[in-house]
Design an enzyme around this catalytic site. Structure first.
Site, mmCIF file in Angstrom:
data_model
loop_
_atom_site.group_PDB
_atom_site.id
_atom_site.type_symbol
_atom_site.label_atom_id
_atom_site.label_comp_id
_atom_site.label_asym_id
_atom_site.label_seq_id
_atom_site.Cartn_x
_atom_site.Cartn_y
_atom_site.Cartn_z
ATOM 1 N N CYS A 263 21.610 53.805 -61.108
ATOM 2 C CA CYS A 263 22.820 54.644 -61.112
ATOM 3 C C CYS A 263 23.201 54.842 -59.647
ATOM 4 C CB CYS A 263 22.562 55.968 -61.804
ATOM 5 S SG CYS A 263 22.071 55.825 -63.540
ATOM 6 N N ALA A 265 26.044 54.592 -57.420
ATOM 7 C CA ALA A 265 27.156 55.154 -56.640
ATOM 8 C C ALA A 265 26.835 56.568 -56.161
ATOM 9 C CB ALA A 265 28.430 55.157 -57.480
ATOM 10 N N PRO A 266 27.283 56.921 -54.950
ATOM 11 C CA PRO A 266 28.181 56.174 -54.067
ATOM 12 C C PRO A 266 27.518 55.098 -53.218
ATOM 13 C CG PRO A 266 27.706 58.304 -53.120
ATOM 14 C CD PRO A 266 27.043 58.300 -54.465
ATOM 15 N N GLY A 267 26.192 54.995 -53.270
ATOM 16 C CA GLY A 267 25.514 53.886 -52.619
ATOM 17 C C GLY A 267 24.696 54.228 -51.396
ATOM 18 N N GLY A 268 24.553 55.492 -51.072
ATOM 19 C CA GLY A 268 23.772 55.868 -49.895
ATOM 20 C C GLY A 268 22.317 55.454 -49.993
ATOM 21 N N CYS A 386 19.050 65.480 -58.162
ATOM 22 C CA CYS A 386 19.363 66.513 -57.170
ATOM 23 C C CYS A 386 19.522 67.859 -57.878
ATOM 24 C CB CYS A 386 20.600 66.153 -56.364
ATOM 25 S SG CYS A 386 22.081 65.783 -57.343
#
Length: 452
Positions: A263, A265-268, A386
């Site tokens: 999962c 996104a956003p890709g950090g 988170c």
């Protein structure tokens, strides 16, 4: 001439708050509004502070207003209540805004919005608040439930969740941290530069920062200057909280491996995995929505991560196009309530409930069941969220292990620096809290290995 959201900071704040009340995301609305605005940098910073501040402290503001308003807040016209909150936040929290400016600008905005019938009421309530704010009977810290609700600005359901997780002293400190602005933390992109060089460039560009407490690539900004941050266009850094930076380290990824970010996104975290494996791993990043896949691709390009391939995939269903037991490492940073990042997404306090936590737990378990078969023998799966709620963290992992004896829980502390020891529970899972761990967000992570 009537001002527009693009040229009046407080009008812009009001418009954003109205949209958020209708279900929009604060960060998205801020980005959209400011990208179209003609506001000066100082006013843009004021808009950002007012939007996040009003949403973060809405409960505290409402408690104060109830002592100066002659009718229940829930009976007020919504537009009037948002104006009162906007004015009250400035009176209660912003010393640099003179009281007369806070009151007058709110009254003028009411006129501008054709709320003439409420102008006298708004003026009277805010002036009474300014005169009497020193006498507001705030709940004492010892009255933990009321303190969390009215001082730390937590709805009742959230206060109960915090109190279930932590003893009273910790609950109070945690609640206070969630009511405070978060730090701005960056992950230095090791594919382009290193932290020492970036800190030097940061200082030369008129900013001040220091190394984060735990993450070796983390930099926390102490003061931001007027100029852009160095290396933005060249991909020197990624804005990312320190707790989020830790997650890729905990996957224990290595060059030559096949890695799935389920999962992404956003890709950090995806691009961090690419950096940790020096672009020598095969990384597949999946997301449910096409626009978020594009976001991953843009981030990978900016940060110099050609090892990342992004595809659209809804993992609430089995990913039949992927071979079973074909990945060495899987990161499942699952959709969650986001309770650990409420400082950054403060509207989550008011648009979520305990019911949402139960619904999200079902979704998390469903996705976990669908990605687990993709882990090869000896491979590892890191489940992270988170949030701090028990039902989205320990319960998910414990129930999964009970149903899948082919997996075992690994102690995360055995693989990383001893300096991180305080981050781990006795079971070996990660639990970070802003009041304990260098002001980072509240995250949870557990690593599962498929038994050889």
């Amino acid at each position: 001439m009537t001002s527009r959201p693009t040229d009046s900071p407080r009008r812009a704040v009001y418009e954003i708050l109205q949209r958020v009340a209708d279900g929009a995301f604060a960060d998205v609305m801020l980005d959209t509004t400011l990208s179209r605005s003609k506001l000066e940098p100082r006013d843009r910073r004021l808009v950002t502070e007012l939007v996040y501040g009003v949403l973060r402290l809405q409960g505290r503001i409402d408690f104060a207003l109830t002592h100066f308003c002659n009718q229940p807040l829930q009976r007020l016209q919504p537009e009037v209540l948002w104006l009162l909150r906007l004015g009250a936040y400035q009176l209660l929290e912003l010393d640099r805004v003179p009281a007369h400016a806070a009151v007058n600008s709110t009254v003028e905005l009411a006129r501008e919005l054709h709320l003439e019938q409420a102008v006298g009421f708004i003026n009277g309530v805010l002036r009474s608040l300014d005169r009497g704010k020193a006498g507001i009977p705030w709940p004492a810290p010892e009255k933990i439930k009321l303190y969390l609700q009215h001082v730390c600005s937590q709805p009742i359901w959230l206060s109960k969740e915090v109190m279930r997780q932590l003893p009273n002293v910790d609950a109070r400190a945690f609640g206070e941290s969630l009511a405070s602005p978060p730090p701005l933390t960056l992950r230095v992109n090791s594919l382009k530069t290193d932290r020492e060089a970036f800190l030097i460039a940061l200082t030369e560009a008129g900013h001040q920062g220091h190394p984060s407490d735990f993450a070796p690539e983390g930099v926390t900004l102490d003061r931001r200057g007027e100029d852009p941050l160095p290396g933005d266009a060249d991909g020197w850094y990624q804005v990312q909280d320190e707790a989020s930076i830790l997650i890729a380290h905990l996957l224990d990824a290595h060059p030559g491996q096949k890695i799935l970010d389920a999962c992404a996104a956003p890709g950090g975290k995806t691009t961090h995995l690419a950096a940790l494996t020096e672009n020598q791993a095969e990384i597949l990043a999946l997301d449910k929505y096409s626009r978020r896949v594009e976001m991953i691709e843009l981030g990978a390009k900016r940060l110099g991560c050609p090892s990342v391939v992004a595809k659209q995939c809804d993992l609430t269903e089995p990913a039949d196009f992927l071979e079973p037991q074909s990945f060495d490492r899987i990161l499942l940073d699952a959709p969650c309530s986001g309770l650990g990042v409420l400082r950054r997404n403060p509207e989550g306090r008011w648009n979520k409930s305990a019911v949402n936590l139960k619904e999200l737990a079902v979704l998390q378990r469903q996705i976990l069941e669908n990605v687990a078969p993709l882990v090869r023998v000896g491979g590892k799966l890191l489940y992270s969220v988170c949030t701090f709620s028990h039902g989205e963290t320990d319960v998910i992992v414990d129930e999964f292990l009970a149903d899948h004896p082919e997996f075992e829980l690994e102690h995360l502390g055995r693989q990383v620096s001893q300096d991180w020891a305080d981050l781990f529970t006795p079971k070996g899972t990660l639990r970070s809290y802003p009041h304990r761990h260098g002001n980072m967000d509240a995250f949870f992570a557990a690593r599962l290995q498929r038994r050889p």
